[in-house]
Design an enzyme around this catalytic site. Sequence first.
Site, PDB file in Angstrom:
ATOM      1  N   ASP A  29       3.872   9.473  -0.781  1.00  0.00           N
ATOM      2  CA  ASP A  29       2.683   8.725  -0.367  1.00  0.00           C
ATOM      3  C   ASP A  29       2.370   7.664  -1.413  1.00  0.00           C
ATOM      4  O   ASP A  29       2.492   7.923  -2.623  1.00  0.00           O
ATOM      5  CB  ASP A  29       1.479   9.660  -0.222  1.00  0.00           C
ATOM      6  CG  ASP A  29       0.658   9.375   1.019  1.00  0.00           C
ATOM      7  OD1 ASP A  29       0.693   8.218   1.493  1.00  0.00           O
ATOM      8  OD2 ASP A  29      -0.013  10.285   1.524  1.00  0.00           O
ATOM      9  N   HIS A  34       0.797  -1.227   0.000  1.00  0.00           N
ATOM     10  CA  HIS A  34       0.000   0.000   0.000  1.00  0.00           C
ATOM     11  C   HIS A  34       0.828   1.275   0.000  1.00  0.00           C
ATOM     12  O   HIS A  34       0.321   2.348  -0.343  1.00  0.00           O
ATOM     13  CB  HIS A  34      -0.937   0.008   1.216  1.00  0.00           C
ATOM     14  CG  HIS A  34      -2.033  -0.996   1.120  1.00  0.00           C
ATOM     15  ND1 HIS A  34      -3.318  -0.669   0.725  1.00  0.00           N
ATOM     16  CD2 HIS A  34      -2.060  -2.330   1.358  1.00  0.00           C
ATOM     17  CE1 HIS A  34      -4.075  -1.754   0.727  1.00  0.00           C
ATOM     18  NE2 HIS A  34      -3.326  -2.781   1.111  1.00  0.00           N
TER      19      HIS A  34
END
Length: 449
Positions: free
Chosen positions: A358, A155
């Site tokens: 991110d 992720h």
Amino acid sequence: MSRLIVVSNRLPALGKGVAAGGLAVALEAALKTRGGLWLGWSGKTLDKPAKGVSLQDLGNVTYAAMDLSAEEVSGYYEGISNSVLWPLCHYRPDLLEYTRTAMDLYLSVNGRFADELLDLLRPDDVIWVHDYHLIPLAQALRERGVQNRIGYFHHIPWPAQDLFRAMPKASKLLASMLAYDVIGLQTATDARNLRAALDAARPDLEASTTPRGTRIGTYPISIDTQGFSSRARRAENLPRIRELHQRFGPREMVIGVDRLDYSKGLPERLRAIEHLLENRAALHNRVSFLQITPASRSGIEGYDRIQQEVAERAGRLNASYGTLDWVPVRYINRAFSQSLLAGLYRLSKVGLVTPLRDGMNLVAKEYVAAQDPEDPGVLVLSQFAGAAAELDGALIVNPYDVADVSNAMARALDMPMDERRTRHASMMARLEAHPVAVWSETFLRDLAG
């Protein structure tokens, strides 16, 4: 249809509903469709390791909770996961704190996950493992004779291959990944970085692994687009949202919602806000900044330091620019419900999503989905967020460039309605075509072979 087995570091909160957006929505839906089991840490910390799991059935899904000892949490979770893999994957090798003891515990806990799953597994189950806490889990399962299809989704970002080699025993961890049938990452860059790391380590890998033809692909995670959009429309009528609307009055709100983490670029964001107020006096008393930052991992040096710095910067900024009836920055260290956040997004003229690095950043997608298409806000988005590869209607910025972010905020605040509508429509079309259900369905289809 084969049963689905999900394995993640933590289980979702049971009996409290699932937050809109994020991992839990997609996996809960996939589990309910196929039937299956979700294995994860309960969050409880015991004095000594304890074997076994606690089972809870909700419909056709079984939740299996493992407890960990304080020593296991220290090495597996706080040690390798949060003090090695997290900083490394977010391009902060200066914060890496590796010990052999922690790595031994990381591997040992992954072995415990494998042992607990072994007793619950059926021959045709499909296993889907999630995130950096459990990278070596497939290898641990293969060593125990498991031949089921096993997929892994990463992720967070995957760093450049030279950076990943800063971790001791990096080749060993890379070798363990070849026990998966499918590996999914958020962006094409992440996938290229992982392939490069595997290629660089290939001589070591070939001596220690049996090739499975592991497939590496890009699967950008998303949100429940229609569900979040509906939630935001309903939230307009919440008493708390109406009260805030009246309190802000004619001022325009700029919102940021981030965990308190050094990867989120919060000090840089506050410097950009200060730059904006220094150079555009016309915005004084016209705009208010709302920064919602739930506390993250306490007791780890990098996190404690960032908490202090952000609080001090927000305080100094308010002291320098605030007036009796205007507080430039409202900085809040607590979590809010998804409904209230959806209403706040819809109320905001600008969404600030400026992480230094991110994997995806679902706040960016939630902000877009929450907007009124007739009068939408503008998303200011870091080029280093995975979402930047998809949300082409955002104002893309370099979060390290204070002037760039400041200028983008000013442009967003003054953007004409027609341009705002065009930009929002482009992004919303992407989110509607690729909701979170498509993400999980695509990955599981590829995993099925």
